[in-house]
Design a protein around this motif. Sequence first.
Motif: not given
Length: 266
Positions: A22, A68, A147-148, A197
Motif C-alpha cells: 500500500g 518486527a 495519520a488519516s 489493500p
Amino acid sequence: MWEFAVQKDSSHAVLITGSTSGIGLAMAHCFGRAGYQVMLHGLADQDSAQALLAEFARYGSHNGFSDADLSTEEGCAQLVRDTREAVGNPSVLINNAGIQFTAPAHDFPAQKWQQILSINLSAGFFLSRDLLPAMRAANWGRIINIASVHGLVASEHKAAYCAAKHGLIGLTKVLALENADCNITANAICPGWVETPLIQPQIEAISREQQLDLEAARAQLVGAKQPMAKASRPEAIGELALYLCGDFASTITGASLPVDGGWTAQ
Ligand SMILES: NC(=O)c1ccc[n+]([C@@H]2O[C@H](COP(=O)([O-])OP(=O)(O)OC[C@H]3O[C@@H](n4cnc5c(N)ncnc54)[C@H](O)[C@@H]3O)[C@@H](O)[C@H]2O)c1
C-alpha cells in the motif's frame, strides 16, 4: 539571505514502517528513487522479503528489511535494532504501519481496540522515542506520521482507529515542539481514501450488502465522504513525504496535512 537547515544527502536512511504494501510501499519507492537508503518493514515471509529487497536493489542503495511485529514495545525495539544493523540510524522516520477494524463502539472487541491503539499509535511513540536521540545529535531529522482524515474528523464504527489517529496527531505536535531546536520537523499526513489493500474489505462489504459490482461499490464508498469521488494514489502520499524532507519544508512542523479530495473541507 536564505538559511537552510542541514540538508539530507544521498547517504541518509529512511525507516518506513509497514512498507511491504500500500502507501508504505509506494513511499519506499519514492525515497529509493530519490537516493535514500530504505529500511523496509512489514509482516512478510522470508521469500516475499527477499523479493522486495531484490526489487529495491535497482535503486543502487544499500537497503534493509525487518518483519518486527509493532504491536508490542519489544517489537518496536527489535525494529530499531534491525534498522541500526542494516542502515545505521535513520534521519527520517515514517510511522505508517496501521490496521483497521470496524464495529459500533458498544460492540467493539477489547482485543481489537488494544491492537489498533498499539500498532497505529503506540508504535509511533516508541520508535520516535528511540530514534530521536540520534537525530538530535545529528542536528537534523524528519518524523512523518501517516495519520488519516480520521485524525481530524470521525466516522461511525471506527472508535479505535479515530482515537489512535487523533492521538497520533497530538503526538506529532508534541514532537514538533520538543525538537524544534534541532532542525527536526514532525508532521502528520492525513489521507482520505487511498487505493490500497486496506480499503478493499470495505468495498467488498458494500458490494455484498447492496449487490453492486466492485467499481460501483468503490465509487459509493469514496463519494460518500469526498467531494472529489476519487481515491488518491499512494504515490501522492510518498511525494508529499519526500517534499517534507526537502529544504523548502524546513519550517513546516507540527502540521496535519490532508490529502483527501475535500473530505475535511466540509
Ligand atoms: N488506504 C487508505 O485509504 C488510508 C487512508 C488514510 C490513512 N491510511 C493509513 O495509511 C497507513 C498505511 O495504510 P495502507 O492502506 O497502505 O495499509 P496496508 O494494509 O496496505 O499496509 C499496512 C502495512 O502495515 C503492516 N502491519 C500491519 N500490522 C502490523 C504489525 N502488527 N506489525 C508490523 N507491521 C504491521 C503490514 O505488514 C503492511 O506493510 C495506515 O496507517 C493507514 O491507517 C490509509
